[in-house]
Design an enzyme around this catalytic site. Structure first.
Site, mmCIF file in Angstrom:
data_model
loop_
_atom_site.group_PDB
_atom_site.id
_atom_site.type_symbol
_atom_site.label_atom_id
_atom_site.label_comp_id
_atom_site.label_asym_id
_atom_site.label_seq_id
_atom_site.Cartn_x
_atom_site.Cartn_y
_atom_site.Cartn_z
ATOM 1 N N VAL A 1 3.750 1.403 2.617
ATOM 2 C CA VAL A 1 3.654 0.027 3.576
ATOM 3 C C VAL A 1 4.077 -1.364 2.849
ATOM 4 C CG1 VAL A 1 1.990 -1.107 4.919
ATOM 5 C CG2 VAL A 1 1.864 1.173 4.691
ATOM 6 N N ASP B 1 -9.350 10.428 12.380
ATOM 7 C CA ASP B 1 -9.403 10.200 10.715
ATOM 8 C C ASP B 1 -9.952 9.185 10.661
ATOM 9 O OD1 ASP B 1 -9.363 10.840 8.045
ATOM 10 O OD2 ASP B 1 -7.179 10.082 7.893
ATOM 11 N N LYS C 1 6.013 0.327 7.531
ATOM 12 C CA LYS C 1 5.520 1.580 7.006
ATOM 13 C C LYS C 1 6.871 2.480 7.042
ATOM 14 C CE LYS C 1 1.940 5.110 7.791
ATOM 15 N NZ LYS C 1 0.661 5.526 8.615
ATOM 16 N N GLY D 1 0.658 -1.226 0.016
ATOM 17 C CA GLY D 1 -0.105 -0.049 -0.005
ATOM 18 C C GLY D 1 1.100 1.317 -0.204
ATOM 19 N N GLY E 1 0.223 5.523 0.936
ATOM 20 C CA GLY E 1 -0.599 6.529 1.641
ATOM 21 C C GLY E 1 0.263 7.709 1.610
ATOM 22 N N GLY E 2 -0.446 8.873 2.342
ATOM 23 C CA GLY E 2 0.264 10.050 2.363
ATOM 24 C C GLY E 2 1.231 10.250 3.198
ATOM 25 N N MET E 3 1.415 9.219 4.340
ATOM 26 C CA MET E 3 2.576 9.269 5.089
ATOM 27 C C MET E 3 3.410 8.326 5.099
ATOM 28 S SD MET E 3 2.279 11.988 7.171
ATOM 29 C CE MET E 3 3.496 11.441 8.555
#
Length: 217
Positions: free
Chosen positions: A64, A173, A79, A57, A59-61
């Site tokens: 993963v 969130d 991550k 995956g 993501g914005g941060m």
């Protein structure tokens, strides 16, 4: 992609609205940088004692990965906040806050954090690996939940939220993409990238509204 679909995707992305110009500038610079975020890991590469298996995956941060703990013989999730994002203080601070918030938590309904590492590929969180799908994925593929399934998901998610709040953390969130349904039907909350630690008096946490437009309070 249609304009309608594109608009929906934007509404489901985490947003940060702040009255601090420097914070906005740092976030904007990171997101609009002409330098693309490089792929930090390839399958088969080692991060400490962890053998990278596959990417699962983005993501914005960070990114993963599924990885193998060669000492404890278990599958974990890594991550990674790549150096291209880690050079921005706001991203680095939020990544550290995510780790500090998740380190407080110990619940069957929250993805467990094992450790945080500083590695040449970037800052790394070593997390519990779970198989299944997010609630967002389940809804997209199979449509609305039955009443009994919805009650099951809601009850377990709220047990996770109860534990999070009791430990002095606010997720900020919660949305279908951050609610994970394991293959055994267990619900786990994940992604504490914009969580707030209530006893943290850091003034940089004030004056900002964060969340996802479709789900924000």
């Amino acid at each position: 992609m249609s304009a309608k679909a594109n608009k929906a995707d934007k509404l489901q992305s985490t947003v940060i609205i702040s009255d601090r110009f420097t914070e906005r500038r740092a976030l904007l610079s990171a997101r609009l940088s002409e330098e693309p975020v490089a792929e930090p890991l390839e399958p088969g590469s080692m991060v400490g004692r962890y053998l990278t298996l596959s990417r699962i995956g983005v993501g914005g941060m960070g990114i993963v990965y599924r990885a193998h703990d060669t000492e404890l013989n278990r599958t974990v999730a890594l991550k990674v906040l790549p150096p291209a994002l880690g050079k921005y203080p706001e991203y680095l601070k939020r990544f550290h806050t995510e780790a500090q918030a998740q380190a407080r938590l110990n619940s069957p309904h929250v993805v467990t954090l094992y450790e945080m590492m500083d590695h040449p590929v970037g800052q790394v969180l070593v997390l519990e690996y779970v198989e299944g799908e997010t609630l967002e994925s389940r809804l997209r593929h199979y449509g609305p939940l039955t009443v009994s399934d919805a009650v099951h998901v809601f009850e377990q998610a709220m047990r996770g939220v109860e534990h999070i709040h009791r430990m002095g953390v606010v997720h900020r969130d919660l949305k279908p993409s951050n609610i994970f349904i394991t293959r055994d039907g267990e619900i786990k909350l994940m992604d504490f990238g914009i969580a707030r630690i209530m006893d943290n008096r850091d003034p940089s946490q004030n004056g900002a509204m964060v969340g996802t437009l479709l789900y924000i309070s």
